[in-house]
Motif scaffolding. Structure first.
Motif, PDB file in Angstrom:
ATOM      1  N   UNK A 125       0.826  -1.208   0.000  1.00  0.00           N
ATOM      2  CA  UNK A 125       0.000   0.000   0.000  1.00  0.00           C
ATOM      3  C   UNK A 125       0.863   1.261   0.000  1.00  0.00           C
ATOM      4  N   UNK A 126       1.977   1.253   0.730  1.00  0.00           N
ATOM      5  CA  UNK A 126       2.858   2.421   0.738  1.00  0.00           C
ATOM      6  C   UNK A 126       3.508   2.630  -0.634  1.00  0.00           C
ATOM      7  N   UNK A 127       3.988   1.537  -1.239  1.00  0.00           N
ATOM      8  CA  UNK A 127       4.599   1.665  -2.567  1.00  0.00           C
ATOM      9  C   UNK A 127       3.575   2.080  -3.615  1.00  0.00           C
ATOM     10  N   UNK A 128       2.327   1.690  -3.431  1.00  0.00           N
ATOM     11  CA  UNK A 128       1.281   2.159  -4.335  1.00  0.00           C
ATOM     12  C   UNK A 128       1.121   3.674  -4.232  1.00  0.00           C
ATOM     13  N   UNK A 129       1.191   4.193  -3.005  1.00  0.00           N
ATOM     14  CA  UNK A 129       1.132   5.643  -2.799  1.00  0.00           C
ATOM     15  C   UNK A 129       2.298   6.342  -3.493  1.00  0.00           C
ATOM     16  N   UNK A 130       3.510   5.794  -3.331  1.00  0.00           N
ATOM     17  CA  UNK A 130       4.701   6.371  -3.982  1.00  0.00           C
ATOM     18  C   UNK A 130       4.549   6.342  -5.499  1.00  0.00           C
ATOM     19  N   UNK A 131       4.053   5.222  -6.035  1.00  0.00           N
ATOM     20  CA  UNK A 131       3.881   5.107  -7.489  1.00  0.00           C
ATOM     21  C   UNK A 131       2.887   6.137  -8.003  1.00  0.00           C
ATOM     22  N   UNK A 132       1.795   6.343  -7.268  1.00  0.00           N
ATOM     23  CA  UNK A 132       0.811   7.337  -7.702  1.00  0.00           C
ATOM     24  C   UNK A 132       1.387   8.740  -7.758  1.00  0.00           C
ATOM     25  N   UNK A 133       2.212   9.099  -6.781  1.00  0.00           N
ATOM     26  CA  UNK A 133       2.817  10.431  -6.763  1.00  0.00           C
ATOM     27  C   UNK A 133       3.772  10.632  -7.941  1.00  0.00           C
ATOM     28  N   UNK A 134       4.603   9.632  -8.207  1.00  0.00           N
ATOM     29  CA  UNK A 134       5.589   9.795  -9.276  1.00  0.00           C
ATOM     30  C   UNK A 134       4.971   9.596 -10.653  1.00  0.00           C
ATOM     31  N   UNK A 135       3.826   8.944 -10.738  1.00  0.00           N
ATOM     32  CA  UNK A 135       3.101   8.921 -12.007  1.00  0.00           C
ATOM     33  C   UNK A 135       2.638  10.319 -12.376  1.00  0.00           C
ATOM     34  N   UNK A 136       2.156  11.078 -11.398  1.00  0.00           N
ATOM     35  CA  UNK A 136       1.755  12.466 -11.661  1.00  0.00           C
ATOM     36  C   UNK A 136       2.958  13.317 -12.040  1.00  0.00           C
ATOM     37  N   UNK A 137       4.095  13.124 -11.347  1.00  0.00           N
ATOM     38  CA  UNK A 137       5.288  13.893 -11.676  1.00  0.00           C
ATOM     39  C   UNK A 137       5.781  13.590 -13.083  1.00  0.00           C
ATOM     40  N   UNK A 138       5.735  12.320 -13.476  1.00  0.00           N
ATOM     41  CA  UNK A 138       6.190  11.950 -14.818  1.00  0.00           C
ATOM     42  C   UNK A 138       5.308  12.584 -15.878  1.00  0.00           C
ATOM     43  N   UNK A 139       3.996  12.648 -15.633  1.00  0.00           N
ATOM     44  CA  UNK A 139       3.108  13.274 -16.601  1.00  0.00           C
ATOM     45  C   UNK A 139       3.369  14.753 -16.756  1.00  0.00           C
ATOM     46  N   UNK A 140       3.684  15.455 -15.656  1.00  0.00           N
ATOM     47  CA  UNK A 140       3.974  16.888 -15.738  1.00  0.00           C
ATOM     48  C   UNK A 140       5.333  17.149 -16.369  1.00  0.00           C
ATOM     49  N   UNK A 141       6.293  16.265 -16.112  1.00  0.00           N
ATOM     50  CA  UNK A 141       7.640  16.464 -16.636  1.00  0.00           C
ATOM     51  C   UNK A 141       7.708  16.226 -18.133  1.00  0.00           C
ATOM     52  N   UNK A 142       6.772  15.424 -18.672  1.00  0.00           N
ATOM     53  CA  UNK A 142       6.766  15.153 -20.105  1.00  0.00           C
ATOM     54  C   UNK A 142       6.507  16.388 -20.947  1.00  0.00           C
ATOM     55  N   UNK A 143       5.906  17.428 -20.347  1.00  0.00           N
ATOM     56  CA  UNK A 143       5.618  18.664 -21.073  1.00  0.00           C
ATOM     57  C   UNK A 143       6.783  19.636 -20.908  1.00  0.00           C
ATOM     58  N   UNK A 144       7.938  19.221 -21.339  1.00  0.00           N
ATOM     59  CA  UNK A 144       9.151  20.017 -21.142  1.00  0.00           C
ATOM     60  C   UNK A 144       9.533  20.805 -22.375  1.00  0.00           C
ATOM     61  N   UNK A 145      10.843  20.888 -22.580  1.00  0.00           N
ATOM     62  CA  UNK A 145      11.383  21.679 -23.681  1.00  0.00           C
ATOM     63  C   UNK A 145      11.013  21.077 -25.027  1.00  0.00           C
ATOM     64  N   UNK A 146      10.778  21.948 -25.995  1.00  0.00           N
ATOM     65  CA  UNK A 146      10.441  21.471 -27.339  1.00  0.00           C
ATOM     66  C   UNK A 146      11.636  20.798 -27.992  1.00  0.00           C
TER      67      UNK A 146
END
Length: 377
Positions: free
Chosen positions: A170-191
């Protein structure tokens, strides 16, 4: 009466073709580029009846002969259209040695209409959500599976390990959810800039071809006893290992299928643009940047598909431990599948750190290229 014409917008070449191919594209015999079949409606009046024909028999005979003439004319037009289409393809193949490239580009254009970028984002949310549900099922199954194995192996330490494993999942699921959101935001980076779209077209075609071949091999394996026997022999005669191999092949085929979206829509999903003034060095660095950004964009699929595969095998071995005669073997299978599942839960964190470090050095290199280009200007 309908008549078809193959009209090329590039060179203006026009030729007759069967109207049943309306809307389809063929290679132009003149220049080899894609040309669309257009249909025109022409009005034809029936031949006048001969004067003085007053009998019903003569009237029906004239109608019958007119119908026969129309059927004959339609058959001739169909044969002529088919002959024209075949000769057009032959001429295109003879005059353009890259006619296969024209066909593949046409297929990729069709796939862009079917595999839309919005559908990719929807599927990413659905598959990551399925991964979270699998994580909940595994966490709930840790306690009963551990209790059963503890009783069968007469080791109460295993019974205590069940709740501990559930908390960790359950704790690792929480960590995965947080970094899934970070990965989605980071994908919108430099052109990212490329001099052409050739890399994306070839990558999309390669993924589609591998997926097609993989599905064919999977179908052969499912319906062929000989192929199943060979797979079992390759895995040492263990049925469970053979099942894991088939699951791994299916997951890989799905992963490549989702990768096709990225290469079919690089502008929307990878923020990659075409700039003919991009230098060779920038092209190489952009190629590396695309790989890192594609990995980030595919993190929800890596997490979701990994949870479905490893979590499914964990539940499979856990349920099997309830009925298996060999408790030690059941414990080993369950431990290996649980270890793989925990690694999958950590995959968003690992991929985020890896891509973050990769982007740091990549941005430094791209900055050097841009400074050099601005200095030359």
């Amino acid at each position: 009466m309908k008549t078809g014409k193959l009209v090329c917008p590039a060179c203006g070449h026009t030729q007759g073709i069967d109207p049943k191919y309306a809307g389809q594209q063929f290679a132009c015999p003149g220049c080899g580029k894609a040309a669309t079949v257009q249909v025109e409606e022409s009005l034809s009046a029936p031949p006048p009846s001969p004067a003085g024909a007053g009998s019903a028999a003569s009237g029906s005979g004239a109608a019958g002969s007119a119908g026969a003439e129309q059927a004959k004319a339609a058959a001739q037009a169909m044969a002529a259209g088919a002959k024209t289409a075949i000769s057009g393809l032959y001429t295109a193949g003879k005059g353009n040695p890259l006619f296969v490239a024209v066909i593949i580009d046409g297929l990729l254009d069709r796939m862009r209409g079917l595999l839309k970028a919005e559908r990719f984002l929807t599927q990413a949310r659905v598959i990551s959500r399925l991964g979270h549900y699998i994580a909940l099922l595994v966490a709930m199954g840790c306690i009963p599976f551990a209790i059963v194995l503890a009783v069968r192996m007469q080791s109460w330490q295993l019974a205590l390990a069940g709740p501990l494993l559930a908390i960790i999942v359950l704790f690792l699921q929480y960590v995965a959810g947080k970094f899934l959101d970070l990965a989605g935001n980071m994908g919108e980076g430099t052109e990212i800039c490329f001099s052409s779209k050739a890399f994306f077209d070839v990558s999309a075609a390669s993924c589609l071809m591998i997926v097609f071949l993989g599905l064919v091999l999977l179908a052969i394996g499912i319906f062929s006893p000989e192929a199943r026997m060979l797979m079992s022999m390759a895995q040492g005669g263990r049925g469970g290992a053979g099942l894991e191999a088939w699951i791994g092949m299916s997951v890989m085929a799905l992963f490549l299928y989702f990768s096709c979206y990225l290469y079919l829509h690089p502008e929307q999903l990878l923020n990659a643009k075409v700039n003919p003034r991009t230098t060779g060095g920038e092209n190489f660095m952009s190629l590396l940047a695309v790989g890192a950004r594609a990995m980030l964009t595919l993190v929800p699929f890596i997490f979701g598909l990994g949870c479905l595969a490893s979590g499914g095998m964990t539940l499979y071995h856990g349920v099997g431990s309830l009925f298996s005669e060999y408790a030690q073997s059941s414990f080993q299978n369950l431990s290996s599948s649980m270890g793989a599942f925990l690694l999958v839960l950590l995959s968003p964190l690992f991929l985020y750190i890896f891509v973050l470090a990769f982007y740091f050095f990549l941005d430094l290199a791209l900055a050097v290229f841009r400074i050099a280009r601005n200095t030359e200007k």
